[in-house]
Design a protein around this motif. Sequence first.
Motif, PDB file in Angstrom:
ATOM      1  N   ALA A  96      -7.445   3.485   3.477  1.00 11.50           N
ATOM      2  CA  ALA A  96      -6.460   2.409   3.299  1.00 11.50           C
ATOM      3  C   ALA A  96      -7.142   1.127   2.840  1.00 11.50           C
ATOM      4  O   ALA A  96      -8.118   0.675   3.456  1.00 11.50           O
ATOM      5  CB  ALA A  96      -5.712   2.160   4.605  1.00 11.50           C
ATOM      6  N   GLY A  97      -6.653   0.555   1.770  1.00 13.08           N
ATOM      7  CA  GLY A  97      -7.218  -0.693   1.262  1.00 13.08           C
ATOM      8  C   GLY A  97      -8.589  -0.543   0.634  1.00 13.08           C
ATOM      9  O   GLY A  97      -9.224  -1.539   0.287  1.00 13.08           O
ATOM     10  N   GLY A  98      -9.083   0.702   0.521  1.00  6.44           N
ATOM     11  CA  GLY A  98     -10.441   0.903   0.002  1.00  6.44           C
ATOM     12  C   GLY A  98     -11.500   0.459   0.994  1.00  6.44           C
ATOM     13  O   GLY A  98     -12.640   0.153   0.633  1.00  6.44           O
ATOM     14  N   LEU A  99     -11.135   0.427   2.290  1.00  6.88           N
ATOM     15  CA  LEU A  99     -12.081   0.015   3.335  1.00  6.88           C
ATOM     16  C   LEU A  99     -13.400   0.762   3.209  1.00  6.88           C
ATOM     17  O   LEU A  99     -13.423   1.947   2.923  1.00  6.88           O
ATOM     18  CB  LEU A  99     -11.515   0.330   4.722  1.00  6.88           C
ATOM     19  N   GLY A 146       4.741   0.262   0.252  1.00  3.92           N
ATOM     20  CA  GLY A 146       4.867  -1.138   0.656  1.00  3.92           C
ATOM     21  C   GLY A 146       4.328  -1.381   2.061  1.00  3.92           C
ATOM     22  O   GLY A 146       3.560  -2.319   2.298  1.00  3.92           O
ATOM     23  N   ARG A 147       4.694  -0.509   2.994  1.00  6.06           N
ATOM     24  CA  ARG A 147       4.198  -0.642   4.378  1.00  6.06           C
ATOM     25  C   ARG A 147       2.700  -0.432   4.455  1.00  6.06           C
ATOM     26  O   ARG A 147       1.998  -1.104   5.213  1.00  6.06           O
ATOM     27  CB  ARG A 147       4.878   0.401   5.273  1.00  6.06           C
ATOM     28  N   LEU A 148       2.215   0.547   3.681  1.00  9.98           N
ATOM     29  CA  LEU A 148       0.771   0.808   3.683  1.00  9.98           C
ATOM     30  C   LEU A 148       0.013  -0.412   3.162  1.00  9.98           C
ATOM     31  O   LEU A 148      -0.994  -0.843   3.752  1.00  9.98           O
ATOM     32  CB  LEU A 148       0.475   2.042   2.819  1.00  9.98           C
ATOM     33  N   VAL A 201      -3.364  -5.352   3.948  1.00 10.71           N
ATOM     34  CA  VAL A 201      -3.485  -6.810   3.856  1.00 10.71           C
ATOM     35  C   VAL A 201      -3.760  -7.383   5.245  1.00 10.71           C
ATOM     36  O   VAL A 201      -4.610  -8.258   5.427  1.00 10.71           O
ATOM     37  CB  VAL A 201      -2.200  -7.412   3.241  1.00 10.71           C
ATOM     38  N   TRP A 202      -3.055  -6.830   6.229  1.00  9.02           N
ATOM     39  CA  TRP A 202      -3.247  -7.253   7.621  1.00  9.02           C
ATOM     40  C   TRP A 202      -4.689  -6.965   8.075  1.00  9.02           C
ATOM     41  O   TRP A 202      -5.362  -7.819   8.667  1.00  9.02           O
ATOM     42  CB  TRP A 202      -2.232  -6.495   8.481  1.00  9.02           C
ATOM     43  N   MET A 203      -5.206  -5.780   7.759  1.00  7.53           N
ATOM     44  CA  MET A 203      -6.574  -5.441   8.160  1.00  7.53           C
ATOM     45  C   MET A 203      -7.595  -6.292   7.410  1.00  7.53           C
ATOM     46  O   MET A 203      -8.597  -6.718   7.973  1.00  7.53           O
ATOM     47  CB  MET A 203      -6.837  -3.945   7.915  1.00  7.53           C
ATOM     48  N   ALA A 204      -7.326  -6.560   6.133  1.00  4.68           N
ATOM     49  CA  ALA A 204      -8.242  -7.399   5.343  1.00  4.68           C
ATOM     50  C   ALA A 204      -8.368  -8.785   5.966  1.00  4.68           C
ATOM     51  O   ALA A 204      -9.453  -9.380   5.981  1.00  4.68           O
ATOM     52  CB  ALA A 204      -7.751  -7.498   3.893  1.00  4.68           C
ATOM     53  N   ALA A 205      -7.257  -9.282   6.513  1.00  8.50           N
ATOM     54  CA  ALA A 205      -7.302 -10.595   7.166  1.00  8.50           C
ATOM     55  C   ALA A 205      -8.230 -10.551   8.388  1.00  8.50           C
ATOM     56  O   ALA A 205      -8.987 -11.485   8.647  1.00  8.50           O
ATOM     57  CB  ALA A 205      -5.897 -11.032   7.571  1.00  8.50           C
ATOM     58  N   HIS A 206      -8.186  -9.420   9.127  1.00  5.50           N
ATOM     59  CA  HIS A 206      -9.093  -9.286  10.276  1.00  5.50           C
ATOM     60  C   HIS A 206     -10.547  -9.216   9.844  1.00  5.50           C
ATOM     61  O   HIS A 206     -11.434  -9.683  10.548  1.00  5.50           O
ATOM     62  CB  HIS A 206      -8.737  -8.039  11.094  1.00  5.50           C
ATOM     63  N   LEU A 207     -10.789  -8.588   8.704  1.00  8.50           N
ATOM     64  CA  LEU A 207     -12.162  -8.464   8.211  1.00  8.50           C
ATOM     65  C   LEU A 207     -12.607  -9.723   7.484  1.00  8.50           C
ATOM     66  O   LEU A 207     -13.786  -9.889   7.160  1.00  8.50           O
ATOM     67  CB  LEU A 207     -12.273  -7.255   7.277  1.00  8.50           C
ATOM     68  N   VAL A 235      -3.546  -2.844  -3.866  1.00 16.15           N
ATOM     69  CA  VAL A 235      -3.277  -3.822  -2.803  1.00 16.15           C
ATOM     70  C   VAL A 235      -3.323  -5.236  -3.374  1.00 16.15           C
ATOM     71  O   VAL A 235      -2.442  -6.054  -3.098  1.00 16.15           O
ATOM     72  CB  VAL A 235      -4.297  -3.666  -1.645  1.00 16.15           C
ATOM     73  N   ARG A 236      -4.320  -5.524  -4.197  1.00 13.67           N
ATOM     74  CA  ARG A 236      -4.419  -6.882  -4.761  1.00 13.67           C
ATOM     75  C   ARG A 236      -3.221  -7.192  -5.638  1.00 13.67           C
ATOM     76  O   ARG A 236      -2.634  -8.269  -5.551  1.00 13.67           O
ATOM     77  CB  ARG A 236      -5.722  -7.028  -5.552  1.00 13.67           C
ATOM     78  N   ALA A 237      -2.838  -6.214  -6.489  1.00  9.42           N
ATOM     79  CA  ALA A 237      -1.715  -6.471  -7.407  1.00  9.42           C
ATOM     80  C   ALA A 237      -0.410  -6.654  -6.641  1.00  9.42           C
ATOM     81  O   ALA A 237       0.348  -7.582  -6.919  1.00  9.42           O
ATOM     82  CB  ALA A 237      -1.592  -5.325  -8.408  1.00  9.42           C
ATOM     83  N   LEU A 238      -0.147  -5.779  -5.669  1.00  9.21           N
ATOM     84  CA  LEU A 238       1.132  -5.870  -4.948  1.00  9.21           C
ATOM     85  C   LEU A 238       1.167  -7.079  -4.032  1.00  9.21           C
ATOM     86  O   LEU A 238       2.208  -7.728  -3.895  1.00  9.21           O
ATOM     87  CB  LEU A 238       1.391  -4.588  -4.150  1.00  9.21           C
ATOM     88  N   SER A 239       0.039  -7.405  -3.394  1.00  6.45           N
ATOM     89  CA  SER A 239       0.083  -8.507  -2.436  1.00  6.45           C
ATOM     90  C   SER A 239       0.163  -9.837  -3.173  1.00  6.45           C
ATOM     91  O   SER A 239       0.753 -10.791  -2.672  1.00  6.45           O
ATOM     92  CB  SER A 239      -1.103  -8.463  -1.481  1.00  6.45           C
ATOM     93  N   GLN A 240      -0.366  -9.932  -4.378  1.00  4.34           N
ATOM     94  CA  GLN A 240      -0.219 -11.196  -5.107  1.00  4.34           C
ATOM     95  C   GLN A 240       1.214 -11.364  -5.591  1.00  4.34           C
ATOM     96  O   GLN A 240       1.708 -12.473  -5.703  1.00  4.34           O
ATOM     97  CB  GLN A 240      -1.233 -11.303  -6.237  1.00  4.34           C
ATOM     98  N   LYS A 241       1.893 -10.260  -5.834  1.00  2.00           N
ATOM     99  CA  LYS A 241       3.305 -10.359  -6.202  1.00  2.00           C
ATOM    100  C   LYS A 241       4.154 -10.876  -5.042  1.00  2.00           C
ATOM    101  O   LYS A 241       5.109 -11.582  -5.232  1.00  2.00           O
ATOM    102  CB  LYS A 241       3.843  -8.977  -6.605  1.00  2.00           C
TER     103      LYS A 241
END
Lengths: 315, 315
Positions: A248-251, A285-287, A292-298, A307-313
Amino acid sequence: MSLLEDGLPMAVPAAGLPARVRIHEVGARDGLQNEKAVVPVEIKAEFIRRLAQAGLTTIEATSFVHPKWVPQLADAEQLVPLLDGVDAELPVLVPNERGLDRAIALGVRRIAVFGSATETFAQRNLNRTVEESLAMFQPVVARAREAGLHVRGYLSMCFGDPWEGPVPVSQVVSVAHRLMELGCDELSLGDTIGVATPGHVRQLLTRLGEAGVPTERLAVHFHDTYGQALANTLAALEHGVTCVDASAGGLGGCPYAKSATGNLATEDLVWMLHGLGIETGVDLGRLTATSVWMAAHLGRPSPSRTVRALSQKES
Amino acid sequence: MSLLEDGLPMAVPAAGLPARVRIHEVGARDGLQNEKAVVPVEIKAEFIRRLAQAGLTTIEATSFVHPKWVPQLADAEQLVPLLDGVDAELPVLVPNERGLDRAIALGVRRIAVFGSATETFAQRNLNRTVEESLAMFQPVVARAREAGLHVRGYLSMCFGDPWEGPVPVSQVVSVAHRLMELGCDELSLGDTIGVATPGHVRQLLTRLGEAGVPTERLAVHFHDTYGQALANTLAALEHGVTCVDASAGGLGGCPYAKSATGNLATEDLVWMLHGLGIETGVDLGRLTATSVWMAAHLGRPSPSRTVRALSQKES
């Protein structure tokens, strides 16, 4: 504006591909194990819960290796009980019988052992020869199956090895065959350093088929180090593979610094699969919101392009 | 250690793919046009010179649009004479007859016109309907061919449009057919917002073939917004396409900020092509070094995964 609401990705099926793909989500294990930050156990549990709510059905939770080797996952014993009630299969990695005992004591139903196709990586990762590591896995797999557990085998360095260079296909087939003989229910073929290309993927899958390893028991595990992971996945789907590992998110891969060795991002995979009209059960969308939520923690943005394209939208 | 010296990517050809692919390098035009920084003309010339030395044979140099619209390329008139002696084809974009006159006066041998598959983008990009834009291109293409110039047609928004959503294939085929009828020697199919997936690519290419557009005159132009560009390229190669657009270092897409709409990175493409045993004539090490050099001028790392992986090995 959200492109997802506009019916994108547009589903245009292609001949010769599976109708459904099972995603084996490795972000919580392979991803977090390769992140510098150690994530608190409650956050990990919440992450896995959200991944399940996004529709992922197999979420690798953690690893029962010695905490000395993987401090990021030293909380395995605390994490597993927090996952009670999560509606997904939650396999864990176990390196040996002691790890298996700990997993069984916690009620785990699926385990994975991790082998290497090359001697150098077997020595560095397991401190054993390939042969010795198979001998170590033998009682683990046998006892796990006796206890009714599902067993996945990982095979690392199936395409290239940072010390040995290109890895001969015959060598990979040989170790893969041995892992299946031990009793693994499925086998995940790992391009640990991301050097594979689609013809190489086809060749390995063809040779494994010729050696009697059923394609329906194979999974592919690509790293996106050279940007090849999704093209390689397409080649594997064309060959009939229906289980794909992704994070998820390319972690596990940092987009900035020295380590660019991340897993294929689950969101990029889901975008392609849904675009091909292939069912995954995942709510993209939920994924994406979870990543995005996990990226904020990291404390850093996700390396996933989707993720970058959808979250910037959304912002 | 350099993986390139270790024989990676390992060449494993796959059946049904072309033996050779021509890369149409767009970094100096499509890339720099979408970068915030305006690069000095001498750096642009040196960039193009290094790209040619790395083995790229077609390098889109600049655009003769009005400087008001694309200030990044306002130095087109100064740039072209600096490229004397560069051993590559150096096409330039021209929007209209005035642009064509400027290009011909400078001795340019190849031009490109840029159409849109959708009305909204035609209005926003060209301030015209699709029909009016084709009428504008008609004398440009005719006069260019009379003057012995090679003409490329670009077709934007072939898969999705940010205002109109999914774009019907019939609409794309219709405009594509019109551009070929005007006399374009080749046609580049653009996934301008990066939403395509491999089945969609196959469908469009099949329908264009049925409509009488020869595959050997097609190029594909994928953006990596959702990480799909290389998988889409593989689908196009499987269909017989032999010309692929890409941008050195993934120029034109910022890995950090709001704009993640970069082109497919040439290095990621070359890694896959060489891994498939497909000839490109490109020296991947030299190309990567060129992108690292340009990234230093732009003051940020390249978004290409291959550039990041190889350059961290060299450091």
